[in-house]
Design an enzyme around this catalytic site. Structure first.
Site, PDB file in Angstrom:
ATOM      1  N   ASP A  91       0.843  -1.203   0.000  1.00  0.00           N
ATOM      2  CA  ASP A  91       0.000   0.000   0.000  1.00  0.00           C
ATOM      3  C   ASP A  91       0.877   1.251   0.000  1.00  0.00           C
ATOM      4  O   ASP A  91       0.617   2.206   0.722  1.00  0.00           O
ATOM      5  CB  ASP A  91      -0.922  -0.009   1.221  1.00  0.00           C
TER       6      ASP A  91
ATOM      7  N   ARG B  20      -0.150   9.036   0.640  1.00  0.00           N
ATOM      8  CA  ARG B  20      -1.005   9.138   1.820  1.00  0.00           C
ATOM      9  C   ARG B  20      -0.458   8.325   2.988  1.00  0.00           C
ATOM     10  O   ARG B  20      -0.815   8.552   4.149  1.00  0.00           O
ATOM     11  CB  ARG B  20      -2.434   8.670   1.500  1.00  0.00           C
ATOM     12  N   ASN B  21       0.423   7.367   2.674  1.00  0.00           N
ATOM     13  CA  ASN B  21       0.998   6.500   3.698  1.00  0.00           C
ATOM     14  C   ASN B  21       2.459   6.838   3.995  1.00  0.00           C
ATOM     15  O   ASN B  21       3.214   5.987   4.469  1.00  0.00           O
ATOM     16  CB  ASN B  21       0.871   5.035   3.289  1.00  0.00           C
TER      17      ASN B  21
ATOM     18  N   ASP C 232       1.945   3.222   7.976  1.00  0.00           N
ATOM     19  CA  ASP C 232       0.758   2.427   7.640  1.00  0.00           C
ATOM     20  C   ASP C 232       1.102   1.094   6.994  1.00  0.00           C
ATOM     21  O   ASP C 232       1.030   0.923   5.784  1.00  0.00           O
ATOM     22  CB  ASP C 232      -0.193   3.221   6.744  1.00  0.00           C
TER      23      ASP C 232
END
Length: 367
Positions: A219, A223-224, A237
């Site tokens: 992922d 955003r992570n 994350d």
């Protein structure tokens, strides 16, 4: 005369009694405590409500027990987000780091009504994070595994996630500022190509470390990633991260919530995840970085994205992106996984580009 005689008699009697008692004590022997193991039925022992049971996370990784932090010592400051697992808030944790008595942390708290599967994923993330020690991976400082709800205590990154940070630095900055960031300035911040390359190489360093440890992130996206002072960037994350170690690849379950827009064809079509699939995601992250956090394949539905990728098409070059950087993106998006560069090669290429642009920047500043 009678009284005196009675007193003498009583005194002699008491003296005799005391002598007898003293002699008896010298001959008394006490049995020592038995040293042999005793058979005790633990199930019959009464329960003690003063003790709490550790959560199952200790079974995933015993190292977590050493990071146990008293939850009553956490000083709440404010909420900074809501994740799949539950609330995330900013707090203070006195003495969690020996060098700082008032250490700021980000607390990821598991929601009370979490399913068994979600609890296992949360515990698995904790077990993964305790194994990582790298300057470009967010550090797990402590856990609250005694009692409920379970909490993970991470280092606090002042400027929030990279996605929002990029949007705030965009020339077309029109978004509303969230309160999840402590980074406020009267002057609009700006990023140049040198800064973007500096961010990219930090993420490549973190991903190289992960790949060498035998993990796939699954992922990887802006955003992570989290941003701190001086453009310090760390990968975070790891809810979807898995160990591949001796296995050739990790095959996820059909129920996994996976990010289609960051996934290569083999992950979309066959649910196959490898280090090479993380390389594809890194290419998408580079595209996000140089487009200032535009949504990949914006304007397309998920179904259209799948068809687009299946046909071998790729994203267009973001505006003002150096050709060498776009070439790296295209290498990451090779349809054949074995044709994609390793994170070692990507990091080496980004380091060369960064040094070149840094020299150009120094020369332009002198002029």
């Amino acid at each position: 005369i009678i009284v005196i005689a009675l007193f003498i008699f009583v005194s002699i009697l008491m003296g005799v009694l005391c002598c007898q008692i003293s002699r008896q004590r010298k001959h008394v022997k006490y049995d020592s405590t038995p040293q042999d193991d005793l058979d005790i039925d633990i199930d019959k022992l009464p329960t003690n409500s003063c003790y709490h049971k550790l959560t199952e996370c200790s079974k995933f990784n015993p190292k977590l027990q050493a990071l146990e932090y008293p939850r009553n010592s956490i000083v709440y400051i404010r909420d900074i987000g809501q994740g799949a697992f539950g609330r995330v808030f900013k707090a203070k944790a006195p003495n969690i780091a020996s060098e700082d008595n008032e250490h700021l942390i980000a607390v990821k708290m598991l929601k009370e009504d979490a399913s068994d599967e979600l609890q296992q994923d949360f515990q698995r993330e904790a077990s993964l994070m305790v194994e990582f020690d790298h300057p470009n991976i967010v550090k797990l400082l402590g856990v609250c595994a005694i009692g409920n709800p379970m909490c993970l205590l991470f280092e606090y990154m002042k400027k929030g996630d990279l996605n929002e940070f990029l949007r705030l630095n965009s020339c077309d900055n029109y978004i509303i500022r969230r309160h999840s960031m402590d980074f406020y300035s009267e002057h609009k911040p700006s990023l140049n190509t040198t800064d973007q390359l500096y961010i990219a190489k930090q993420i490549a360093q973190g991903m190289l470390y992960l790949s060498e440890k035998g993990y796939v992130h699954r992922d990887l996206a802006t955003r992570n990633c989290l941003v701190g002072d001086n453009l310090e960037v760390k990968i975070s994350d790891f809810g979807l991260a898995r160990s591949i170690h001796s296995l050739e690849y990790y095959r996820g379950s059909e129920h996994d919530a996976i990010p289609i827009r960051w996934m290569p064809p083999e992950s979309i079509l066959y649910n196959k995840f490898t280090v090479q699939s993380d390389v594809w995601s890194f290419g998408i992250l580079l595209w996000e970085l140089f487009s200032f956090a535009l949504q990949p394949y914006y304007g397309m539905t998920h179904e259209e994205v799948v068809q687009f990728v299946k046909e071998g098409k790729i994203l267009a070059c973001p505006e003002n992106t150096p050709k060498q950087v776009y070439d790296l993106m295209k290498m990451c998006w090779s349809t054949k996984p074995s044709s994609r560069p390793s994170f070692h090669i990507l990091l080496k290429s980004l380091n060369v580009l960064y040094e070149d642009y840094q020299k150009k920047k120094v020369l332009s500043d002198l002029v």
